[in-house]
Design a protein around this motif. Structure first.
Motif, mmCIF file in Angstrom:
data_model
loop_
_atom_site.group_PDB
_atom_site.id
_atom_site.type_symbol
_atom_site.label_atom_id
_atom_site.label_comp_id
_atom_site.label_asym_id
_atom_site.label_seq_id
_atom_site.Cartn_x
_atom_site.Cartn_y
_atom_site.Cartn_z
ATOM 1 N N PHE A 148 32.313 42.240 44.250
ATOM 2 C CA PHE A 148 30.997 42.548 43.981
ATOM 3 C C PHE A 148 30.046 43.367 44.916
ATOM 4 C CE2 PHE A 148 26.297 42.027 43.729
ATOM 5 C CZ PHE A 148 26.065 42.366 42.574
ATOM 6 N N HIS A 180 27.458 45.514 36.033
ATOM 7 C CA HIS A 180 28.227 44.787 35.425
ATOM 8 C C HIS A 180 29.271 44.319 36.140
ATOM 9 C CE1 HIS A 180 25.624 44.730 31.618
ATOM 10 N NE2 HIS A 180 25.912 45.955 31.808
ATOM 11 N N ARG A 186 31.659 42.243 38.475
ATOM 12 C CA ARG A 186 31.726 40.816 38.789
ATOM 13 C C ARG A 186 32.822 40.527 39.772
ATOM 14 N NH1 ARG A 186 27.294 41.652 37.101
ATOM 15 N NH2 ARG A 186 26.522 40.416 35.335
#
Length: 159
Positions: free
Chosen positions: A34, A28, A30
């Motif tokens: 990343f 997850h 972001r």
């Protein structure tokens, strides 16, 4: 339950929770970091899996059982699950804080194992703590936390 079993069980539970947390962060994360964090979290959950196996096998070698359920794992862990909504910086800070807490617990466990003459358990706990000290330094460097503060954070995590 013997004190040594409690120490090893707590560490096993902590690593199971941390491995899942790292996998969640890996999936997850972001933002602009990343690629860096996606790879780092994968590296760390791979390392966590190794610690899980070592701790479980040490418990078995001592004639005890490893944790048998997720419910038992969560009851024994001192680290918390991921909330699932953390920013990339919050993810890194959470792992640095978890690792700092584990360093303190591992040092207490190492000392206790040494007092029993259980050098194998003491060495295992010391090896894990030594690796975590480097990770805490690097994670805090990523966050821009000065090295001296990172050391204080690690040494005061159990207070």
């Amino acid at each position: 339950m013997s004190a040594m079993k409690n120490i090893l069980t707590k560490q096993l539970a902590n690593w199971i929770v941390i491995e899942m947390k790292l996998r969640t962060y890996h999936w997850h994360v972001r933002g602009p970091q990343f690629f860096t964090l996606h790879a780092k979290f994968e590296e760390l959950y791979g390392e966590a899996a190794g610690h899980i196996d070592e701790l479980a096998e040490r418990l078995l070698a001592l004639g005890d059982n490893a944790v048998l359920s997720l419910a038992e794992t969560l009851r024994n862990a001192s680290v918390q699950e991921s909330g699932g909504k953390e920013s990339s910086e919050q993810m890194v800070a959470a792992i640095a804080n978890d690792f700092s807490l584990l360093i303190e617990e591992l040092r207490v466990g190492q000392s206790y194992a040494e007092s029993l003459g259980d050098i194998t358990s003491a060495d295992l706990l010391q090896d894990i703590a030594a690796g975590l000290e480097k990770h805490v330094w690097m994670l805090n460097a990523y966050l821009g936390v000065p090295a001296q503060s990172a050391i204080r954070l690690a040494s005061s995590a159990g207070e």
